[in-house]
Write a protein that holds these residues in place. Structure first.
Motif, short mmCIF file in Angstrom:
data_model
loop_
_atom_site.label_atom_id
_atom_site.label_comp_id
_atom_site.label_asym_id
_atom_site.label_seq_id
_atom_site.Cartn_x
_atom_site.Cartn_y
_atom_site.Cartn_z
N ARG A 197 3.71 1.11 -7.62
CA ARG A 197 2.37 0.58 -7.90
C ARG A 197 2.38 -0.73 -8.67
O ARG A 197 1.41 -1.46 -8.62
CB ARG A 197 1.57 1.60 -8.71
CG ARG A 197 1.10 2.74 -7.88
CD ARG A 197 0.04 3.51 -8.59
NE ARG A 197 -0.46 4.55 -7.71
CZ ARG A 197 -1.08 5.62 -8.10
NH1 ARG A 197 -1.32 5.81 -9.38
NH2 ARG A 197 -1.50 6.52 -7.25
N SER A 198 3.43 -1.03 -9.35
CA SER A 198 3.42 -2.17 -10.27
C SER A 198 3.52 -3.52 -9.59
O SER A 198 3.29 -4.53 -10.22
CB SER A 198 4.57 -2.02 -11.27
OG SER A 198 5.80 -2.10 -10.56
N SER A 232 0.84 -1.20 0.00
CA SER A 232 0.00 0.00 0.00
C SER A 232 0.88 1.25 0.00
O SER A 232 2.08 1.19 0.26
CB SER A 232 -0.93 0.02 1.22
OG SER A 232 -0.18 0.07 2.41
N VAL A 291 4.67 7.90 -7.15
CA VAL A 291 4.20 6.59 -6.69
C VAL A 291 4.31 5.52 -7.77
O VAL A 291 4.15 4.34 -7.50
CB VAL A 291 2.74 6.67 -6.18
CG1 VAL A 291 2.66 7.56 -4.96
CG2 VAL A 291 1.79 7.12 -7.26
N GLU A 292 4.59 5.91 -9.00
CA GLU A 292 4.61 4.96 -10.12
C GLU A 292 5.54 3.76 -9.90
O GLU A 292 5.14 2.63 -10.16
CB GLU A 292 4.92 5.67 -11.43
CG GLU A 292 3.82 6.59 -11.90
CD GLU A 292 2.44 5.95 -11.88
OE1 GLU A 292 2.28 4.81 -12.35
OE2 GLU A 292 1.50 6.59 -11.36
#
Length: 141
Positions: A87-88, A46, A83-84
């Motif tokens: 996130r993956s 998260s 945040v990229e």
């Protein structure tokens, strides 16, 4: 009236010391992690968003295994600019303090220096020290 400049000088001196300590803390933590931190892989289950005055800052929460085998879930001790990369679901390299594993941050943020806030606090500390010197050592005429 000679006590007023002295009191002001003491107040500026105390403010300068406080600001210098606040400026040094992130620098000391970064240096400590660079010298003593343990690098490992983590997952990001998260991302915590903190909003203040319309500006968002993001703190990834890392799930990682320590060198002694404990699985921990800890929030990054520093915010991230984007945040990229988190996130993956790909593994992320992190560095944590073995003496305090809750102090964890992305590996690319360790040893690269600190942000502008420490420099701003240091400049304010120097200003406060200068004002203290003027107030405490000004010649009385």
């Amino acid at each position: 009236m000679p006590k007023r400049p002295f009191v002001a000088g003491i107040i500026f001196l105390a403010a300068g010391i406080g600001l210098a300590v606040l400026a040094w803390m992130p620098i000391a933590e970064d240096r400590h992690l660079a010298a003593n931190g343990v690098r490992t892989e983590a997952r990001v289950p998260s991302i915590e968003e903190h909003r203040r005055r319309g500006v968002s800052t993001y703190y990834p929460v890392f799930l990682f295994r320590t060198a002694d085998g404990r699985m921990l879930r800890e929030r990054s001790s520093v915010s991230v600019p984007s945040v990229e990369p988190y996130r993956s679901g790909r593994p992320v390299a992190v560095v944590y303090d073995p003496a305090n594993p809750s102090s964890v941050r992305p590996a690319d943020s360790v040893g690269g220096g600190v942000g502008a806030l420490s420099w701003i606090l240091a400049a304010l500390a120097l200003t406060a020290f200068g004002l203290a010197a003027v107030a405490l050592f000004k010649r009385r005429s």
